[in-house]
Design a protein around this motif. Structure first.
Motif, PDB file in Angstrom:
ATOM      1  N   UNK A 160       6.731  -4.351  -2.870  1.00  0.00           N
ATOM      2  CA  UNK A 160       6.442  -5.770  -3.050  1.00  0.00           C
ATOM      3  C   UNK A 160       5.713  -6.370  -1.867  1.00  0.00           C
ATOM      4  N   UNK A 161       6.215  -6.132  -0.641  1.00  0.00           N
ATOM      5  CA  UNK A 161       5.545  -6.765   0.494  1.00  0.00           C
ATOM      6  C   UNK A 161       4.217  -6.101   0.830  1.00  0.00           C
ATOM      7  N   UNK A 162       4.088  -4.797   0.575  1.00  0.00           N
ATOM      8  CA  UNK A 162       2.786  -4.158   0.776  1.00  0.00           C
ATOM      9  C   UNK A 162       1.765  -4.729  -0.202  1.00  0.00           C
ATOM     10  N   UNK A 163       2.181  -4.916  -1.449  1.00  0.00           N
ATOM     11  CA  UNK A 163       1.281  -5.479  -2.464  1.00  0.00           C
ATOM     12  C   UNK A 163       0.862  -6.894  -2.079  1.00  0.00           C
ATOM     13  N   UNK A 164       1.813  -7.738  -1.717  1.00  0.00           N
ATOM     14  CA  UNK A 164       1.515  -9.148  -1.419  1.00  0.00           C
ATOM     15  C   UNK A 164       0.669  -9.277  -0.155  1.00  0.00           C
ATOM     16  N   UNK A 165       1.092  -8.615   0.930  1.00  0.00           N
ATOM     17  CA  UNK A 165       0.329  -8.709   2.172  1.00  0.00           C
ATOM     18  C   UNK A 165      -1.050  -8.070   2.034  1.00  0.00           C
ATOM     19  N   UNK A 220      -8.450   2.795  10.509  1.00  0.00           N
ATOM     20  CA  UNK A 220      -7.158   2.191  10.859  1.00  0.00           C
ATOM     21  C   UNK A 220      -7.293   0.747  11.330  1.00  0.00           C
ATOM     22  N   UNK A 221      -8.516   0.313  11.588  1.00  0.00           N
ATOM     23  CA  UNK A 221      -8.733  -1.078  11.996  1.00  0.00           C
ATOM     24  C   UNK A 221      -8.685  -2.039  10.812  1.00  0.00           C
ATOM     25  N   UNK A 222      -8.709  -1.493   9.594  1.00  0.00           N
ATOM     26  CA  UNK A 222      -8.809  -2.322   8.390  1.00  0.00           C
ATOM     27  C   UNK A 222      -7.593  -2.104   7.482  1.00  0.00           C
ATOM     28  N   UNK A 223      -7.363  -3.018   6.540  1.00  0.00           N
ATOM     29  CA  UNK A 223      -6.124  -2.976   5.738  1.00  0.00           C
ATOM     30  C   UNK A 223      -5.991  -1.772   4.821  1.00  0.00           C
ATOM     31  N   UNK A 224      -7.109  -1.247   4.293  1.00  0.00           N
ATOM     32  CA  UNK A 224      -7.016  -0.252   3.228  1.00  0.00           C
ATOM     33  C   UNK A 224      -6.251   0.992   3.653  1.00  0.00           C
ATOM     34  N   UNK A 225      -6.497   1.485   4.854  1.00  0.00           N
ATOM     35  CA  UNK A 225      -5.817   2.691   5.326  1.00  0.00           C
ATOM     36  C   UNK A 225      -4.309   2.503   5.320  1.00  0.00           C
ATOM     37  N   UNK A 226      -3.840   1.337   5.735  1.00  0.00           N
ATOM     38  CA  UNK A 226      -2.411   1.067   5.825  1.00  0.00           C
ATOM     39  C   UNK A 226      -1.804   0.804   4.457  1.00  0.00           C
ATOM     40  N   UNK A 227      -2.574   0.230   3.543  1.00  0.00           N
ATOM     41  CA  UNK A 227      -2.086   0.063   2.181  1.00  0.00           C
ATOM     42  C   UNK A 227      -1.889   1.418   1.515  1.00  0.00           C
ATOM     43  N   UNK A 228      -2.852   2.327   1.703  1.00  0.00           N
ATOM     44  CA  UNK A 228      -2.722   3.676   1.147  1.00  0.00           C
ATOM     45  C   UNK A 228      -1.479   4.368   1.708  1.00  0.00           C
ATOM     46  N   UNK A 229      -1.299   4.287   3.011  1.00  0.00           N
ATOM     47  CA  UNK A 229      -0.163   4.943   3.658  1.00  0.00           C
ATOM     48  C   UNK A 229       1.155   4.354   3.176  1.00  0.00           C
ATOM     49  N   UNK A 230       1.229   3.036   3.089  1.00  0.00           N
ATOM     50  CA  UNK A 230       2.462   2.406   2.638  1.00  0.00           C
ATOM     51  C   UNK A 230       2.817   2.751   1.206  1.00  0.00           C
ATOM     52  N   UNK A 231       1.818   2.772   0.330  1.00  0.00           N
ATOM     53  CA  UNK A 231       2.085   3.101  -1.072  1.00  0.00           C
ATOM     54  C   UNK A 231       2.417   4.576  -1.247  1.00  0.00           C
ATOM     55  N   UNK A 232       1.853   5.434  -0.395  1.00  0.00           N
ATOM     56  CA  UNK A 232       2.293   6.838  -0.430  1.00  0.00           C
ATOM     57  C   UNK A 232       3.769   6.932  -0.063  1.00  0.00           C
ATOM     58  N   UNK A 233       4.194   6.140   0.912  1.00  0.00           N
ATOM     59  CA  UNK A 233       5.597   6.136   1.291  1.00  0.00           C
ATOM     60  C   UNK A 233       6.514   5.660   0.184  1.00  0.00           C
TER      61      UNK A 233
END
Length: 281
Positions: A160-165, A220-233
């Protein structure tokens, strides 16, 4: 006065316009009707990530040693993140640039409608389409590629918070980049190019373990990399953590980066957004 404002005024039964929130609701309903009336655009926008997922997952199907997951399953959360950014960044950035070029923004600015109502309307459009696209991607991943839904409330909360943020950060960046194209005709090229590059260096199409470190550092400077990593988790087993450069999902860092981009994106919007083209003064 826009049709949205006229309908809203009639609904109040007085000559005074309702607040920005209510007008934003009306504006959002109008945006959604316009989006789904353009059926070819709606179908293409929602289907493109699914088609890409099917292609990549069909080509790369081998199991990843020591993780208990297949390459196909790795693509599901990555494509889900890309779909969220497509809706929030790409679609929003292009549509606002086109509306500015066609003088739609200038006309809206001259009406009694509060500027916030316009952006609230875009928020509703982005939120509804992102939810639909994510639901479709998740259904395909579970049905065709064996992705398991999270069993605990903690994982769903993280989703939820990964999606919203993530969606908020991408939408704010989409609004900000909409001021870069000099015309509506050039908007697609200006917006799509950086997004396409980000997908390759953020772990969407290529595993993060095979991306050169300096390129991954840029991603890693941009949101997409972290969204991918979070959703993999969220959607992959804990054994898949070994594929991440840090060997963990890094939820704390993901939250900080996405929150920072929400704040930074808002600042960029305030500094760069324009209601008319540069040639109009």
């Amino acid at each position: 006065m826009t049709a949205t404002a006229v309908r809203a005024r009639g609904a109040t039964g007085s000559g005074r316009l309702p607040g920005a929130w209510r007008l934003g609701m009306h504006r959002g309903a109008l945006e959604l009707r316009q989006f789904f009336r353009r059926r070819d655009q709606a179908v293409f926008s929602l289907a493109l990530p699914v088609v890409l997922l099917f292609l990549f997952a069909s080509i790369f199907r081998d199991s990843v040693a020591g993780t208990g997951v297949t390459a196909s399953q790795l693509y599901v959360p990555a494509m889900m993140a890309a779909g969220i950014m497509t809706t929030g960044f790409q679609s929003l950035g292009i549509s606002i640039a086109v509306e500015r070029d066609e003088q739609v923004l200038r006309r809206l600015r001259g009406t009694p409608m509060p500027p916030a109502a316009y952006f609230l309307g875009k928020v509703w459009l982005v939120l509804v389409t992102a939810i639909l696209e994510t639901a479709v991607m998740l259904a395909v991943g579970v049905t065709l590629y064996g992705v398991e839904l999270p069993a605990g409330a903690g994982k769903w909360f993280a989703f939820g918070w990964i999606f919203v943020l993530g969606l908020t950060a991408c939408a704010l960046l989409g609004i900000a980049i909409s001021s870069v194209p000099r015309s509506g005709a050039s908007a697609t090229s200006v917006v799509v190019l950086p997004f396409l590059v980000l997908q390759f260096i953020s772990g969407v199409y290529i595993s993060v373990g095979t991306i050169p470190g300096w390129l991954l550092g840029i991603g890693a400077l941009f949101p997409l990399k972290w969204m991918c990593q979070g959703l993999r988790g969220v959607f992959l087993p804990e054994s898949a953590r070994m594929l991440e450069p840090a060997g963990s999902w890094e939820y704390g860092r993901i939250a900080l980066v996405l929150a920072a981009w929400c704040a930074g994106g808002l600042l960029l919007c305030l500094l760069t957004f324009r209601w008319k083209n540069r040639r109009d003064g």
